[in-house]
Motif scaffolding. Structure first.
Motif, PDB file in Angstrom:
ATOM      1  N   ARG A 165       0.823  -1.216   0.000  1.00  0.00           N
ATOM      2  CA  ARG A 165       0.000   0.000   0.000  1.00  0.00           C
ATOM      3  C   ARG A 165       0.855   1.263   0.000  1.00  0.00           C
ATOM      4  O   ARG A 165       1.803   1.383   0.778  1.00  0.00           O
ATOM      5  N   THR A 166       0.493   2.181  -0.883  1.00  0.00           N
ATOM      6  CA  THR A 166       1.092   3.500  -0.821  1.00  0.00           C
ATOM      7  C   THR A 166       0.038   4.517  -0.396  1.00  0.00           C
ATOM      8  O   THR A 166      -1.098   4.503  -0.894  1.00  0.00           O
TER       9      THR A 166
ATOM     10  N   PRO B 122      -0.976  19.814  -6.718  1.00  0.00           N
ATOM     11  CA  PRO B 122      -1.579  19.499  -8.022  1.00  0.00           C
ATOM     12  C   PRO B 122      -1.892  18.011  -8.106  1.00  0.00           C
ATOM     13  O   PRO B 122      -1.052  17.169  -7.770  1.00  0.00           O
ATOM     14  N   ARG B 123      -3.083  17.710  -8.575  1.00  0.00           N
ATOM     15  CA  ARG B 123      -3.521  16.310  -8.567  1.00  0.00           C
ATOM     16  C   ARG B 123      -2.629  15.431  -9.444  1.00  0.00           C
ATOM     17  O   ARG B 123      -2.390  14.266  -9.116  1.00  0.00           O
ATOM     18  N   THR B 124      -2.148  15.965 -10.531  1.00  0.00           N
ATOM     19  CA  THR B 124      -1.285  15.151 -11.400  1.00  0.00           C
ATOM     20  C   THR B 124      -0.007  14.750 -10.674  1.00  0.00           C
ATOM     21  O   THR B 124       0.486  13.634 -10.861  1.00  0.00           O
TER      22      THR B 124
ATOM     23  N   GLU C 264       3.162  10.515  -8.062  1.00  0.00           N
ATOM     24  CA  GLU C 264       3.895   9.972  -6.919  1.00  0.00           C
ATOM     25  C   GLU C 264       3.364   8.588  -6.544  1.00  0.00           C
ATOM     26  O   GLU C 264       4.141   7.683  -6.195  1.00  0.00           O
ATOM     27  N   ALA C 265       2.053   8.400  -6.610  1.00  0.00           N
ATOM     28  CA  ALA C 265       1.468   7.079  -6.347  1.00  0.00           C
ATOM     29  C   ALA C 265       2.004   6.058  -7.343  1.00  0.00           C
ATOM     30  O   ALA C 265       2.325   4.917  -6.976  1.00  0.00           O
ATOM     31  N   ILE C 266       2.110   6.465  -8.589  1.00  0.00           N
ATOM     32  CA  ILE C 266       2.629   5.573  -9.631  1.00  0.00           C
ATOM     33  C   ILE C 266       4.104   5.264  -9.391  1.00  0.00           C
ATOM     34  O   ILE C 266       4.546   4.108  -9.499  1.00  0.00           O
ATOM     35  N   ARG C 267       4.876   6.285  -9.055  1.00  0.00           N
ATOM     36  CA  ARG C 267       6.315   6.088  -8.805  1.00  0.00           C
ATOM     37  C   ARG C 267       6.549   5.093  -7.682  1.00  0.00           C
ATOM     38  O   ARG C 267       7.347   4.151  -7.815  1.00  0.00           O
ATOM     39  N   ARG C 268       5.837   5.268  -6.589  1.00  0.00           N
ATOM     40  CA  ARG C 268       6.026   4.387  -5.445  1.00  0.00           C
ATOM     41  C   ARG C 268       5.467   2.997  -5.738  1.00  0.00           C
ATOM     42  O   ARG C 268       6.073   1.970  -5.399  1.00  0.00           O
TER      43      ARG C 268
END
Length: 261
Positions: free
Chosen positions: A145-146, A157-159, A164-168
């Motif tokens: 979980r991230t 900014p939402r992007t 960051e969610a994708i990176r982690r």
């Protein structure tokens, strides 16, 4: 449970995440809730740490003693015949050891929060949990979980939050986690973006009452799994409070009450 039985349950749970059909999990918190959900034909069960803690009067966030938490999960595992995955929060200070203890009581999968710790530290925790599974001879199904979305600055900014969610999440997948849990994703376009970035059947999300997409639509977006966290307990408690209010107000208990215990 024999080692072969444990390995078989782990394999079943992993296969449920990679199958074309989305894995829907109604989280449980004690033996009777587990038995009631299992009786619906559920193919696997997930425990809810928040709900288990609440049952014993503790706040969420590893405030319930680990021994007490594990004891309840052990009772759940012994009461059902399907794979059980446990939410062990951030691992109680030692993710690998906590996973090892969970596996000893028959757990074959688990949630591990990154709590937005430095990424190298979070990745090391993921590896420690997976190593505990390998040492036990099973393919432990880690739902890494991230908290990149739920802990994000509301003004960010939402992007950037989604990036960051994708990176982690990709880092956890690269470390060997079979799936990544991103709570806070409810918008269709964001779910699609993250699911595409992770690859088919790699993303798991939580169903939020009155907000989330139906499981059938999540499946079409490539989501592997949807769970309910503390919300199933809240459903039960809402029904209890409504029934008690009606009864204390001069009424009667609901006529459609079933003998489920």
């Amino acid at each position: 449970m024999t080692k072969n039985d444990l390995a078989a349950r782990a394999r079943t749970l992993l296969d449920l995440h990679t199958a074309p059909e989305i894995l829907t999990l109604a989280n449980v918190w004690d033996v009777v809730s587990a038995q009631v959900v299992a009786a619906t034909g559920a193919r696997a069960l997930a425990t809810a740490s928040h709900s288990i803690a609440s049952s014993f009067g503790y706040e969420d966030g590893e405030n319930i003693p680990l021994d007490l938490h594990l004891d309840m999960v052990r009772r759940i595992v012994q009461a059902v015949d399907v794979p059980v995955t446990m939410d062990f929060e951030a691992g109680y200070g030692n993710p690998g050891e906590t996973a090892r203890r969970a596996i000893e009581i028959g757990v074959v999968g688990g949630n591990l929060e990154d709590q937005m710790k430095p990424l190298d530290e979070a990745v090391e925790a993921v590896r420690a949990v997976l190593e505990a599974g390998r040492s036990a001879g099973i393919d432990f199904v880690l739902n890494a979980r991230t908290d990149a979305v739920v802990r994000a600055d509301k003004n960010a900014p939402r992007t950037e939050v989604i990036d960051e969610a994708i990176r982690r999440g990709r880092a956890f997948l690269d470390a060997g986690a079979p799936v990544v849990f991103v709570p806070g994703l409810v918008a269709r376009d964001e779910i699609q973006t993250v699911a595409d970035a992770f690859g088919p059947r790699k993303l798991t999300v939580i169903s939020v009452p009155g907000v989330s997409l139906p499981a059938s639509e999540l499946q079409a977006l490539g989501v592997a799994r949807v769970s309910t966290g503390p919300f199933t307990q809240r459903v039960a408690l809402t029904a209890l409070q409504d029934a008690a209010s009606a009864l204390l107000g001069g009424g009667v208990l609901p006529a459609n009450t079933r003998p489920l215990n």
